[in-house]
Design an enzyme around this catalytic site. Structure first.
Site, PDB file in Angstrom:
ATOM      1  N   ASN A 208       7.368  21.868  31.741  1.00  0.00           N
ATOM      2  CA  ASN A 208       7.251  20.936  32.919  1.00  0.00           C
ATOM      3  C   ASN A 208       7.417  21.576  34.216  1.00  0.00           C
ATOM      4  O   ASN A 208       6.813  21.083  35.221  1.00  0.00           O
ATOM      5  CB  ASN A 208       8.274  20.060  32.711  1.00  0.00           C
TER       6      ASN A 208
ATOM      7  N   GLU B 180       4.091  24.373  21.973  1.00  0.00           N
ATOM      8  CA  GLU B 180       5.400  24.228  21.901  1.00  0.00           C
ATOM      9  C   GLU B 180       5.854  23.428  20.802  1.00  0.00           C
ATOM     10  O   GLU B 180       5.035  22.543  20.300  1.00  0.00           O
ATOM     11  CB  GLU B 180       5.738  23.215  23.047  1.00  0.00           C
TER      12      GLU B 180
ATOM     13  N   GLU C 124      10.609  29.491  29.718  1.00  0.00           N
ATOM     14  CA  GLU C 124      10.278  28.724  30.798  1.00  0.00           C
ATOM     15  C   GLU C 124      11.422  28.598  31.874  1.00  0.00           C
ATOM     16  O   GLU C 124      12.569  29.043  31.562  1.00  0.00           O
ATOM     17  CB  GLU C 124      10.329  27.018  30.175  1.00  0.00           C
TER      18      GLU C 124
ATOM     19  N   TYR D  69       8.274  18.414  18.759  1.00  0.00           N
ATOM     20  CA  TYR D  69       9.823  18.776  18.550  1.00  0.00           C
ATOM     21  C   TYR D  69      10.382  17.797  17.714  1.00  0.00           C
ATOM     22  O   TYR D  69      10.166  16.457  17.390  1.00  0.00           O
ATOM     23  CB  TYR D  69      10.395  18.563  20.011  1.00  0.00           C
TER      24      TYR D  69
ATOM     25  N   GLN E  53      12.127  27.306  22.878  1.00  0.00           N
ATOM     26  CA  GLN E  53      12.004  28.216  23.772  1.00  0.00           C
ATOM     27  C   GLN E  53      12.664  29.787  23.368  1.00  0.00           C
ATOM     28  O   GLN E  53      13.046  29.541  22.132  1.00  0.00           O
ATOM     29  CB  GLN E  53      12.365  28.105  25.305  1.00  0.00           C
TER      30      GLN E  53
ATOM     31  N   ASN F 151       0.279  21.679  32.067  1.00  0.00           N
ATOM     32  CA  ASN F 151       1.045  21.174  30.825  1.00  0.00           C
ATOM     33  C   ASN F 151       1.354  19.895  30.907  1.00  0.00           C
ATOM     34  O   ASN F 151       1.657  19.112  31.911  1.00  0.00           O
ATOM     35  CB  ASN F 151       2.472  22.062  31.437  1.00  0.00           C
ATOM     36  N   GLU F 152       1.212  19.211  29.579  1.00  0.00           N
ATOM     37  CA  GLU F 152       1.756  17.889  29.177  1.00  0.00           C
ATOM     38  C   GLU F 152       1.292  16.898  30.361  1.00  0.00           C
ATOM     39  O   GLU F 152       2.027  16.190  30.721  1.00  0.00           O
ATOM     40  CB  GLU F 152       3.187  17.710  28.756  1.00  0.00           C
TER      41      GLU F 152
HETATM   42  O1  AHR Z   1      10.468  22.845  26.295  1.00  0.00           O
HETATM   43  C1  AHR Z   1      11.231  22.019  26.793  1.00  0.00           C
HETATM   44  C2  AHR Z   1      10.040  20.962  27.645  1.00  0.00           C
HETATM   45  O2  AHR Z   1       9.607  20.007  26.508  1.00  0.00           O
HETATM   46  C3  AHR Z   1       8.853  21.594  28.364  1.00  0.00           C
HETATM   47  O3  AHR Z   1       9.162  21.811  29.607  1.00  0.00           O
HETATM   48  C4  AHR Z   1       7.962  20.493  28.231  1.00  0.00           C
HETATM   49  O4  AHR Z   1       6.333  20.912  28.245  1.00  0.00           O
HETATM   50  C5  AHR Z   1       8.355  19.662  27.035  1.00  0.00           C
HETATM   51  O5  AHR Z   1       7.965  18.482  27.012  1.00  0.00           O
END
Ligand code: AHR
Length: 484
Positions: free
Chosen positions: A56, A276, A11, A228, A333, A156-157
């Site tokens: 994002n 992700e 990213e 995450y 990432q 995305n999101e």
């Molecule tokens: O990977 C970091 C961020 O986490 C990404 O930009 C977003 O898609 C997610 O919230």
């Protein structure tokens, strides 16, 4: 099992691109400005696919800014990370980097601040051979052959209020459907990923996917999942059991997709794109609004320890255990930003602890995933209740006859005995484990190999029964091959 399970993510965020994969002037940069040390580590990591350019970031991105002569590209404000984007690295640089890294590109479209027309224009620029304004523009930019990107994320999101162009499920479902319809008219063999929830704690988790899939079902191939896991609240037992949450998410979203399919009387199965996932010390990040405008600052450069690596190993096991449904997965990432690869500007690159379970799993998980259900003691966790101490899977490679076993022991205090009954004629050829007297040990620029996988000890084979001991907080791999 799909090779696309071993994806990663680049990213435009912090130092993932700039001084991560791309650093013209670095002593090890190639003529394109790509760091060859990072390219080598990317290949060693075994990454098969890389998602780009966000995250994002993509929701406020104009892809046109990143193509053409570099000196003519405009600098822009990236509102996602309050960064100044020079646009020195864009689509064509990413594609050249991906070819050198030997990875498949997975492109995300901006469906936050933009729409169907801009998505179509990008796909025409990237994939159409020539003879139209945008394909000829690509050729004028020095890229004669189309990139032929097969896998596209429809935004995305967009369920997240932090996202530029945040939408309701109804608004997003409509836009995703219209975009998908147009892209499939361009090329019906493109694979499209609709946005699922940003995480399982979102208030609309489950209902978002249902509404979006009702609008898009016959036009998309995947629904995305993001997760995450944050070690920083001190509840280590729950953190070690994070695979239980990932497993639950996968089953919940697969069931939701199947429910929509049943309602629509469709025979099609939607696959999952876990595009992700990782460990992220999220509580150390104080939100986008806390950031000062800067070029490419150090953002969320988490230093990972042994426990984090064991959790990453367990998340890979979870993805493999669900390989019948998860068709794409991307660790987020690749470089510097919550990443297995760390770099210093003008300096070295090194492997974080989490690099190792990923690299070994990507190298040796081959063929069919076998159903493995160990009988073992459980650990008590605050978040997930009683959870099995051992979390494991195995793969069988038809071409070599090898069986590879992947296992973690999530118990912090006790080793765990593991007995495996093998098919006849197999013998162990390699046994490695990631564990340490100090589960908080980390790697660094000064000590890049403080934590590495080491040969395991005490593996015994009697008849067809292999026995080994998994140390507390450990990740292990054992490869069995046919005997000569
Ligand atoms: O990977 C970091 C961020 O986490 C990404 O930009 C977003 O898609 C997610 O919230």
């Amino acid at each position: 099992m799909e090779p696309r399970l071993f994806g990663s993510f680049v990213e435009h965020m912090g130092r993932c691109v700039y001084t991560g994969v791309f650093e013209p002037g670095h002593p090890l940069a190639d003529p394109d400005g790509f760091r060859t040390d990072v390219l080598e580590l990317t290949r060693e990591l075994g990454v098969t696919l890389v998602r780009y350019p966000g995250g994002n970031f993509v929701s406020n991105y104009r892809w046109e800014d990143g193509v053409g002569p570099v000196e003519e590209r405009p600098a822009r404000l990236d509102l996602a990370w309050r960064s100044l984007e020079s646009n020195a690295f864009g689509l064509n640089e990413f594609m050249a980097w991906a070819a050198k890294a030997g990875v498949e590109p997975m492109m995300a479209l901006n469906l936050g601040t933009r729409g169907v027309a801009e998505a179509l224009e990008l796909v025409e620029y990237a994939n159409y051979p020539g003879g139209t304004r945008l394909s000829d523009l690509r050729r004028a930019h020095g890229v004669d052959k189309p990139h032929d990107v097969r896998l596209w994320c429809l935004g995305n999101e967009l369920d997240g209020p932090w996202q530029m162009g945040h939408k309701t499920a109804r608004e997003y479902g409509r836009l995703a459907a219209e975009t998908a319809r147009a892209l499939k008219r361009f090329d019906q063999d493109l694979s499209l990923v609709a946005c699922g929830s940003s995480n399982s704690g979102m208030p609309t988790f489950g209902s978002w996917e249902a509404e979006v899939l009702e609008a898009t079902y016959e036009m998309v191939d995947y629904i995305s999942l993001h997760a995450y896991y944050d070690p920083s609240d001190g509840d280590v037992d729950s953190f070690l059991a994070s695979g239980a949450d990932m497993d639950h998410m996968i089953r919940s979203i697969a069931a939701t997709a199947d429910h929509v399919g049943a309602k629509l009387r469709s025979r099609k199965k939607i696959k999952l794109s876990f595009d992700e996932w990782n460990v992220w010390y999220q509580s150390r990040f104080h939100g986008e609004s806390s950031l000062e405008w800067a070029g490419h600052p150090r953002l969320i450069e988490d230093d990972y320890d042994v426990t984090d690596a064991v959790v990453v190993g367990s998340l890979l096991i979870t993805l493999l255990r669900n390989a019948d449904r998860v068709g794409v997965a991307c660790q987020a990432q690749l470089a510097n930003v919550i990443a297995p690869i760390r770099t210093e500007p003008g300096g070295p690159a090194w492997r974080q602890t989490i690099f190792h379970p990923f690299a070994l799993t990507a190298r040796y998980a081959r063929g069919e995933v076998l159903r493995v259900e160990p009988e073992c003691a459980s650990i008590s966790t605050g978040r997930y209740g009683e959870t099995p101490a051992i979390w494991a899977t195995a793969t069988h490679d038809d071409t070599t006859g090898e069986i590879t076993l992947f296992a973690v022991n999530r118990d912090r205090n006790a080793p765990c005995a593991l007995d495996v009954t093998l098919p006849a004629g197999l013998a162990p050829v390699e046994h490695l484990e990631l564990a340490d007297e100090d589960p908080s040990a980390r790697n660094s620029a000064e000590h890049p190999d403080r934590v590495v996988p080491r040969p395991g000890s005490g593996l015994r084979l009697e008849d067809r029964r292999a026995s080994l001991t998994l140390p507390p907080v450990s990740w292990s791999i054992v490869r069995f091959a046919p005997q000569e």
